[in-house]
Scaffold this motif. Sequence first.
Motif, PDB file in Angstrom:
ATOM      1  N   ASP A 127      68.232  66.622   2.864  1.00 18.36           N
ATOM      2  CA  ASP A 127      68.981  67.327   3.310  1.00 18.36           C
ATOM      3  C   ASP A 127      68.673  69.043   3.052  1.00 18.36           C
ATOM      4  O   ASP A 127      69.344  69.873   3.532  1.00 18.36           O
ATOM      5  N   ALA A 128      67.464  69.142   2.323  1.00 27.29           N
ATOM      6  CA  ALA A 128      67.147  70.399   1.796  1.00 27.29           C
ATOM      7  C   ALA A 128      66.209  71.007   3.010  1.00 27.29           C
ATOM      8  O   ALA A 128      66.347  72.275   3.300  1.00 27.29           O
ATOM      9  N   ALA A 129      65.405  70.203   3.756  1.00 27.85           N
ATOM     10  CA  ALA A 129      64.726  70.630   5.104  1.00 27.85           C
ATOM     11  C   ALA A 129      64.802  69.547   6.052  1.00 27.85           C
ATOM     12  O   ALA A 129      63.886  68.850   6.340  1.00 27.85           O
ATOM     13  N   PRO A 130      66.079  69.273   6.485  1.00 28.47           N
ATOM     14  CA  PRO A 130      66.130  68.065   7.190  1.00 28.47           C
ATOM     15  C   PRO A 130      65.309  68.126   8.840  1.00 28.47           C
ATOM     16  O   PRO A 130      65.080  66.975   9.240  1.00 28.47           O
ATOM     17  N   ASP A 131      64.907  69.180   9.081  1.00 32.43           N
ATOM     18  CA  ASP A 131      64.131  69.030  10.631  1.00 32.43           C
ATOM     19  C   ASP A 131      62.407  69.109  10.268  1.00 32.43           C
ATOM     20  O   ASP A 131      61.930  69.364  11.107  1.00 32.43           O
ATOM     21  N   PRO A 168      57.395  72.761  17.282  1.00 30.80           N
ATOM     22  CA  PRO A 168      58.788  72.998  16.652  1.00 30.80           C
ATOM     23  C   PRO A 168      58.324  74.204  15.368  1.00 30.80           C
ATOM     24  O   PRO A 168      57.352  73.967  14.860  1.00 30.80           O
ATOM     25  N   GLU A 169      59.333  75.015  15.165  1.00 32.95           N
ATOM     26  CA  GLU A 169      59.023  75.817  14.136  1.00 32.95           C
ATOM     27  C   GLU A 169      58.952  75.054  12.658  1.00 32.95           C
ATOM     28  O   GLU A 169      59.467  73.882  12.484  1.00 32.95           O
ATOM     29  N   ALA A 170      58.142  75.677  11.996  1.00 34.48           N
ATOM     30  CA  ALA A 170      57.908  75.413  10.680  1.00 34.48           C
ATOM     31  C   ALA A 170      59.206  75.390   9.603  1.00 34.48           C
ATOM     32  O   ALA A 170      60.021  76.510  10.035  1.00 34.48           O
ATOM     33  N   PRO A 171      59.722  74.569   8.711  1.00 39.16           N
ATOM     34  CA  PRO A 171      60.535  74.924   7.999  1.00 39.16           C
ATOM     35  C   PRO A 171      60.306  76.350   7.331  1.00 39.16           C
ATOM     36  O   PRO A 171      59.603  76.500   6.986  1.00 39.16           O
ATOM     37  N   ALA A 172      61.740  76.726   6.787  1.00 39.03           N
ATOM     38  CA  ALA A 172      61.455  77.935   6.102  1.00 39.03           C
ATOM     39  C   ALA A 172      60.734  77.695   4.677  1.00 39.03           C
ATOM     40  O   ALA A 172      61.117  76.434   4.037  1.00 39.03           O
TER      41      ALA A 172
END
Length: 232
Positions: free
Chosen positions: A180-184, A208-212
């Motif tokens: 759940d830290a970077a779920p996408d 899709p956008e890269a995770p932060a």
Amino acid sequence: MTPSAAPGETPDEQPEPGLRADAERNRDRILAAARRLYATEGLGVSMASVAREAGVGKATLSRRFATREELINAVFADRMDAYAGAVAVALADPDPWQGFTGYVHAVCAMQAADRGFADVLTMTFPAAKALEARRAEAYEGFVQLITRAKAIGKLREDFTSQDLVILLMANAGVIAATGDAAPDTWRRLVGHMLRSYAAPGADIPPLPEAPAPTALYRAMVRLTRTGTHTSS
């Protein structure tokens, strides 16, 4: 007509209705507990943990599900139905390339929604006959998707069905690692892979956008603390 007795029972030894109801309630509790644990922790959860979560004894669990494979088969029966159903939806798409990309994304989304199912799609359970039958059905449909997408020149000729297995393994690892830290994060992986599968001139799905960076850092910290490097 008098109902036949179960093996080892005479007709007048049939369980009383109340006992049958209790057994059914226990089975439902076990399945609900296993679904919760598998979805959040993966298939590495022990049978003892499932029994504790369900509030039943180990003996009760063993009577309902003698093996881990039997439990997995029961827990994921509906998800395997949806998995096979996704192939039928994809094959019905008049655009073979869109059907192919839609199917790949749908299956990876199923993995992301349930960590246990992410594991199921990268493992085999020979004793779970129903589950494996649905897997085989989905595989045959996917082979048809590949053939159709190649026939219109949208899918690379060197793509094989094994490439989907590789993607599902990679996706399961990303899902387990990021939690759940970077779920996408899985969406970015799938976007890149679909681009790599496309033949020249094929419509490429938006990436899709890269995770932060902060989200990925939290995922790395999580991995360091738990020592979780695989989906098991």
